[in-house]
Design a protein around this motif. Structure first.
Motif, mmCIF file in Angstrom:
data_model
loop_
_atom_site.group_PDB
_atom_site.id
_atom_site.type_symbol
_atom_site.label_atom_id
_atom_site.label_comp_id
_atom_site.label_asym_id
_atom_site.label_seq_id
_atom_site.Cartn_x
_atom_site.Cartn_y
_atom_site.Cartn_z
ATOM 1 N N ASN A 1 0.803 -1.234 0.000
ATOM 2 C CA ASN A 1 0.000 0.000 0.000
ATOM 3 C C ASN A 1 0.832 1.278 0.000
ATOM 4 O O ASN A 1 0.380 2.328 0.474
ATOM 5 N N LEU A 2 2.056 1.205 -0.538
ATOM 6 C CA LEU A 2 2.862 2.421 -0.694
ATOM 7 C C LEU A 2 2.315 3.249 -1.846
ATOM 8 O O LEU A 2 1.761 2.702 -2.806
ATOM 9 N N SER A 3 2.507 4.559 -1.784
ATOM 10 C CA SER A 3 2.211 5.390 -2.960
ATOM 11 C C SER A 3 3.338 5.167 -3.978
ATOM 12 O O SER A 3 4.430 4.705 -3.617
ATOM 13 N N ASP A 4 3.070 5.519 -5.241
ATOM 14 C CA ASP A 4 4.122 5.382 -6.267
ATOM 15 C C ASP A 4 5.344 6.202 -5.879
ATOM 16 O O ASP A 4 6.482 5.761 -6.036
ATOM 17 N N GLU A 5 5.092 7.387 -5.339
ATOM 18 C CA GLU A 5 6.203 8.271 -4.970
ATOM 19 C C GLU A 5 7.056 7.629 -3.866
ATOM 20 O O GLU A 5 8.289 7.649 -3.917
ATOM 21 N N GLN A 6 6.394 7.034 -2.879
ATOM 22 C CA GLN A 6 7.155 6.370 -1.798
ATOM 23 C C GLN A 6 7.964 5.190 -2.335
ATOM 24 O O GLN A 6 9.136 5.028 -1.991
ATOM 25 N N SER A 7 7.341 4.390 -3.203
ATOM 26 C CA SER A 7 8.074 3.242 -3.783
ATOM 27 C C SER A 7 9.310 3.710 -4.518
ATOM 28 O O SER A 7 10.391 3.125 -4.380
ATOM 29 N N ASN B 1 0.628 6.919 7.562
ATOM 30 C CA ASN B 1 -0.426 6.175 6.870
ATOM 31 C C ASN B 1 -0.480 4.746 7.419
ATOM 32 O O ASN B 1 0.214 3.860 6.943
ATOM 33 N N ILE C 1 -0.415 1.358 5.439
ATOM 34 C CA ILE C 1 0.792 0.717 4.901
ATOM 35 C C ILE C 1 1.132 -0.464 5.816
ATOM 36 O O ILE C 1 1.148 -0.329 7.034
ATOM 37 N N SER D 1 -4.014 10.133 10.545
ATOM 38 C CA SER D 1 -2.586 9.929 10.730
ATOM 39 C C SER D 1 -2.196 10.039 12.201
ATOM 40 O O SER D 1 -2.957 10.579 13.017
#
Ligand SMILES: [Zn+2]
Length: 275
Positions: A31-37, A219, A222, A270
Protein backbone atom coordinates in the motif's frame (compact mmCIF):
# COMPACT_ATOMS: atom_id res chain seq x y z
CA UNK A 1 26.50 4.88 19.96
CA UNK A 2 24.51 3.63 22.90
CA UNK A 3 22.27 0.63 22.34
CA UNK A 4 20.00 1.30 25.31
CA UNK A 5 17.26 3.76 26.27
CA UNK A 6 15.74 3.70 29.72
CA UNK A 7 12.62 4.86 31.49
CA UNK A 8 10.92 3.93 34.73
CA UNK A 9 7.34 3.18 35.63
CA UNK A 10 7.03 3.30 39.42
CA UNK A 11 9.63 0.85 40.69
CA UNK A 12 10.02 -0.90 37.32
CA UNK A 13 13.11 0.00 35.32
CA UNK A 14 12.40 -0.49 31.60
CA UNK A 15 15.24 -0.57 29.07
CA UNK A 16 14.89 -0.72 25.29
CA UNK A 17 17.75 -2.85 23.94
CA UNK A 18 18.60 -2.07 20.30
CA UNK A 19 19.60 -5.34 18.67
CA UNK A 20 20.20 -3.56 15.38
CA UNK A 21 18.83 -1.56 12.51
CA UNK A 22 17.97 -2.28 8.91
CA UNK A 23 16.04 -0.91 5.96
CA UNK A 24 13.13 -2.94 4.67
CA UNK A 25 13.09 -3.47 0.90
CA UNK A 26 10.15 -1.96 -1.00
CA UNK A 27 8.92 -5.45 -2.03
CA UNK A 28 7.88 -6.31 1.53
CA UNK A 29 5.86 -3.10 2.00
CA UNK A 30 2.22 -2.97 0.91
CA UNK A 31 0.00 0.00 0.00
CA UNK A 32 2.86 2.42 -0.69
CA UNK A 33 2.21 5.39 -2.96
CA UNK A 34 4.12 5.38 -6.27
CA UNK A 35 6.20 8.27 -4.97
CA UNK A 36 7.15 6.37 -1.80
CA UNK A 37 8.07 3.24 -3.78
CA UNK A 38 10.26 5.26 -6.11
CA UNK A 39 12.01 7.04 -3.24
CA UNK A 40 12.77 3.77 -1.47
CA UNK A 41 14.02 2.17 -4.66
CA UNK A 42 16.11 5.15 -5.78
CA UNK A 43 17.81 5.96 -2.49
CA UNK A 44 19.10 3.20 -0.27
CA UNK A 45 19.76 5.81 2.44
CA UNK A 46 16.13 6.91 2.42
CA UNK A 47 14.88 6.91 6.00
CA UNK A 48 11.35 5.98 4.89
CA UNK A 49 11.82 2.23 5.23
CA UNK A 50 14.22 2.32 8.18
CA UNK A 51 13.49 -0.04 11.02
CA UNK A 52 15.11 -0.95 14.33
CA UNK A 53 14.98 -4.33 16.02
CA UNK A 54 14.33 -3.80 19.73
CA UNK A 55 14.12 -6.09 22.72
CA UNK A 56 13.16 -4.93 26.21
CA UNK A 57 14.43 -5.48 29.72
CA UNK A 58 12.06 -4.93 32.64
CA UNK A 59 13.70 -4.99 36.05
CA UNK A 60 12.35 -5.21 39.57
CA UNK A 61 14.34 -5.91 42.73
CA UNK A 62 14.23 -9.64 42.10
CA UNK A 63 13.48 -10.09 38.38
CA UNK A 64 15.20 -9.36 35.09
CA UNK A 65 12.52 -9.96 32.46
CA UNK A 66 13.68 -9.98 28.83
CA UNK A 67 11.00 -9.41 26.19
CA UNK A 68 12.11 -10.66 22.77
CA UNK A 69 15.68 -11.49 21.91
CA UNK A 70 16.69 -9.95 18.58
CA UNK A 71 17.64 -11.73 15.37
CA UNK A 72 21.19 -13.02 16.11
CA UNK A 73 22.98 -13.36 12.73
CA UNK A 74 19.91 -13.99 10.59
CA UNK A 75 19.41 -10.47 9.20
CA UNK A 76 22.90 -9.39 8.33
CA UNK A 77 25.76 -7.51 9.96
CA UNK A 78 23.79 -4.53 11.28
CA UNK A 79 21.75 -6.67 13.68
CA UNK A 80 22.41 -9.23 16.40
CA UNK A 81 23.82 -7.02 19.16
CA UNK A 82 21.36 -7.88 21.92
CA UNK A 83 24.02 -9.14 24.32
CA UNK A 84 26.10 -5.97 23.81
CA UNK A 85 23.02 -3.96 24.75
CA UNK A 86 22.38 -6.18 27.77
CA UNK A 87 25.96 -5.69 28.98
CA UNK A 88 25.58 -1.94 28.51
CA UNK A 89 22.59 -2.25 30.86
CA UNK A 90 24.87 -4.05 33.35
CA UNK A 91 23.69 -7.65 32.85
CA UNK A 92 25.02 -10.90 31.45
CA UNK A 93 22.76 -13.46 29.72
CA UNK A 94 22.77 -15.65 32.85
CA UNK A 95 21.21 -12.79 34.85
CA UNK A 96 17.95 -13.02 32.87
CA UNK A 97 15.31 -14.66 35.08
CA UNK A 98 12.29 -14.54 32.76
CA UNK A 99 11.64 -14.31 29.03
CA UNK A 100 8.46 -13.36 27.21
CA UNK A 101 8.05 -13.31 23.44
CA UNK A 102 5.66 -10.85 21.81
CA UNK A 103 5.47 -13.44 19.01
CA UNK A 104 7.68 -16.16 17.56
CA UNK A 105 9.04 -14.50 14.40
CA UNK A 106 12.80 -14.87 13.70
CA UNK A 107 13.71 -11.28 14.64
CA UNK A 108 12.23 -11.91 18.09
CA UNK A 109 13.33 -15.46 18.94
CA UNK A 110 16.62 -16.15 17.14
CA UNK A 111 18.73 -14.39 19.79
CA UNK A 112 17.40 -16.73 22.47
CA UNK A 113 19.24 -19.72 20.97
CA UNK A 114 22.75 -20.17 19.68
CA UNK A 115 23.57 -21.56 16.25
CA UNK A 116 23.42 -25.07 17.66
CA UNK A 117 19.90 -24.49 19.00
CA UNK A 118 20.84 -24.28 22.70
CA UNK A 119 19.38 -21.78 25.16
CA UNK A 120 21.39 -18.55 25.51
CA UNK A 121 19.57 -17.47 28.69
CA UNK A 122 20.24 -20.54 30.78
CA UNK A 123 18.58 -19.39 33.99
CA UNK A 124 15.42 -18.01 32.43
CA UNK A 125 11.93 -19.39 32.49
CA UNK A 126 9.88 -18.64 29.47
CA UNK A 127 6.30 -17.49 28.90
CA UNK A 128 4.48 -17.36 25.60
CA UNK A 129 0.83 -16.74 24.69
CA UNK A 130 -1.03 -20.05 24.26
CA UNK A 131 -2.43 -19.10 20.82
CA UNK A 132 1.07 -18.29 19.59
CA UNK A 133 2.48 -21.55 20.90
CA UNK A 134 -0.34 -23.52 19.29
CA UNK A 135 0.02 -21.76 15.93
CA UNK A 136 3.76 -22.35 15.50
CA UNK A 137 3.66 -25.93 16.77
CA UNK A 138 0.78 -26.86 14.45
CA UNK A 139 1.32 -28.81 11.29
CA UNK A 140 0.01 -26.39 8.73
CA UNK A 141 3.05 -24.68 7.22
CA UNK A 142 4.06 -24.51 3.57
CA UNK A 143 7.48 -23.81 2.09
CA UNK A 144 6.67 -20.09 1.76
CA UNK A 145 9.56 -17.84 2.72
CA UNK A 146 7.39 -15.78 5.08
CA UNK A 147 5.46 -17.58 7.84
CA UNK A 148 6.41 -20.95 6.35
CA UNK A 149 8.25 -24.08 7.44
CA UNK A 150 11.58 -22.38 8.02
CA UNK A 151 10.20 -19.77 10.40
CA UNK A 152 8.10 -22.41 12.16
CA UNK A 153 11.21 -24.59 12.49
CA UNK A 154 13.13 -21.78 14.17
CA UNK A 155 10.23 -21.08 16.54
CA UNK A 156 10.08 -24.78 17.46
CA UNK A 157 13.84 -24.93 18.03
CA UNK A 158 13.56 -21.99 20.44
CA UNK A 159 10.61 -23.62 22.21
CA UNK A 160 12.45 -26.89 22.58
CA UNK A 161 15.61 -25.19 23.93
CA UNK A 162 13.52 -23.97 26.89
CA UNK A 163 11.07 -26.88 26.97
CA UNK A 164 11.32 -27.65 30.68
CA UNK A 165 10.71 -24.03 31.59
CA UNK A 166 7.90 -22.95 29.24
CA UNK A 167 4.58 -21.78 30.53
CA UNK A 168 1.82 -20.86 28.09
CA UNK A 169 -0.42 -18.04 29.27
CA UNK A 170 -3.65 -16.56 27.95
CA UNK A 171 -4.02 -12.89 27.00
CA UNK A 172 -4.40 -10.47 29.87
CA UNK A 173 -2.43 -12.65 32.31
CA UNK A 174 0.57 -11.25 34.15
CA UNK A 175 3.98 -12.02 32.69
CA UNK A 176 5.48 -11.03 36.01
CA UNK A 177 3.44 -9.16 38.64
CA UNK A 178 2.70 -5.67 37.24
CA UNK A 179 3.62 -6.57 33.64
CA UNK A 180 0.70 -7.84 31.56
CA UNK A 181 0.31 -9.12 28.00
CA UNK A 182 -1.72 -7.01 25.53
CA UNK A 183 -3.83 -8.68 22.84
CA UNK A 184 -3.02 -7.24 19.39
CA UNK A 185 -3.77 -10.14 17.00
CA UNK A 186 -3.19 -10.22 13.25
CA UNK A 187 0.54 -9.92 12.76
CA UNK A 188 0.52 -13.45 14.19
CA UNK A 189 -2.39 -15.21 15.93
CA UNK A 190 -0.97 -14.73 19.42
CA UNK A 191 0.77 -11.42 18.75
CA UNK A 192 1.11 -9.58 22.03
CA UNK A 193 2.40 -6.34 23.41
CA UNK A 194 2.90 -5.75 27.09
CA UNK A 195 1.97 -3.08 29.57
CA UNK A 196 3.66 -2.03 32.76
CA UNK A 197 1.42 -0.39 35.35
CA UNK A 198 2.25 1.02 38.72
CA UNK A 199 0.19 3.64 40.55
CA UNK A 200 -0.99 6.05 37.88
CA UNK A 201 1.96 5.36 35.56
CA UNK A 202 1.64 3.15 32.49
CA UNK A 203 3.83 2.06 29.59
CA UNK A 204 2.38 0.21 26.59
CA UNK A 205 4.66 -1.80 24.32
CA UNK A 206 2.76 -2.30 21.06
CA UNK A 207 4.59 -5.37 19.73
CA UNK A 208 5.09 -5.30 15.95
CA UNK A 209 2.20 -2.97 15.27
CA UNK A 210 4.70 -0.84 13.28
CA UNK A 211 7.65 -2.08 11.22
CA UNK A 212 8.53 1.15 9.42
CA UNK A 213 7.30 3.91 11.75
CA UNK A 214 8.30 6.73 9.40
CA UNK A 215 5.72 5.47 6.90
CA UNK A 216 3.11 3.73 9.01
CA UNK A 217 2.43 6.45 11.57
CA UNK A 218 1.56 8.82 8.75
CA UNK A 219 -0.43 6.17 6.87
CA UNK A 220 -1.36 3.21 9.09
CA UNK A 221 -2.77 1.35 6.08
CA UNK A 222 0.79 0.72 4.90
CA UNK A 223 1.62 -2.81 6.00
CA UNK A 224 4.14 -5.57 5.41
CA UNK A 225 4.01 -9.04 3.91
CA UNK A 226 4.88 -10.44 7.36
CA UNK A 227 1.29 -10.33 8.70
CA UNK A 228 -0.43 -13.70 9.03
CA UNK A 229 -3.84 -11.96 8.91
CA UNK A 230 -3.39 -8.51 7.30
CA UNK A 231 -6.95 -7.28 7.94
CA UNK A 232 -6.78 -8.16 11.63
CA UNK A 233 -3.29 -6.62 11.88
CA UNK A 234 -4.55 -3.35 10.39
CA UNK A 235 -7.49 -3.31 12.81
CA UNK A 236 -5.15 -3.94 15.76
CA UNK A 237 -2.75 -1.22 14.56
CA UNK A 238 -5.46 1.41 14.41
CA UNK A 239 -7.09 0.36 17.67
CA UNK A 240 -3.93 0.45 19.74
CA UNK A 241 -2.67 3.69 18.17
CA UNK A 242 -6.08 5.22 18.92
CA UNK A 243 -5.89 3.97 22.49
CA UNK A 244 -2.40 5.30 23.26
CA UNK A 245 -3.13 8.66 21.61
CA UNK A 246 -6.60 9.14 23.17
CA UNK A 247 -5.45 8.10 26.64
CA UNK A 248 -2.07 9.79 26.24
CA UNK A 249 -0.12 6.73 27.31
CA UNK A 250 3.65 6.44 27.15
CA UNK A 251 4.40 3.84 24.48
CA UNK A 252 7.07 2.02 22.50
CA UNK A 253 7.17 -0.86 20.03
CA UNK A 254 9.38 -3.64 18.75
CA UNK A 255 10.57 -1.72 15.70
CA UNK A 256 10.35 1.86 17.00
CA UNK A 257 13.28 4.02 15.92
CA UNK A 258 13.47 7.03 18.19
CA UNK A 259 12.57 8.19 20.67
CA UNK A 260 12.12 4.66 21.98
CA UNK A 261 9.63 5.88 24.58
CA UNK A 262 7.19 8.61 23.61
CA UNK A 263 3.63 9.78 23.21
CA UNK A 264 1.62 9.56 20.01
CA UNK A 265 -0.83 12.16 18.72
CA UNK A 266 -3.62 11.54 16.24
CA UNK A 267 -4.50 14.02 13.56
CA UNK A 268 -7.15 12.97 11.04
CA UNK A 269 -6.28 9.46 9.93
CA UNK A 270 -2.59 9.93 10.73
CA UNK A 271 -0.47 9.65 13.82
CA UNK A 272 2.80 11.23 14.82
CA UNK A 273 5.17 11.12 17.74
CA UNK A 274 4.34 14.08 19.97
CA UNK A 275 7.12 16.63 19.91
ZN1 LIG B 1 9.46 -8.05 14.28
Amino acid sequence: MSRISQTSIGNFKVTALRDGELSLPGEVLLNLSDEQSQKIEADENSQLATSNVNAYLIQTESENLLVDSGCRDLFGPTCGFLNDALREAGLEPNDITDIFFTHLHPDHVAGAIDEGGSAVFKNASFKVIDLEYNFWTSDTFSDAEVNGNEWAGLARTALSAYKDKIETISFGKDIIPGVTSVNIPGHTPGHSGFRVDEGNETLIQMGDILHVPNLQLDNPSISTVFDVDPAAALKSRKEILDMVSTDRLLCTSGHMIQPKFGYIEKSGGSYRIAG
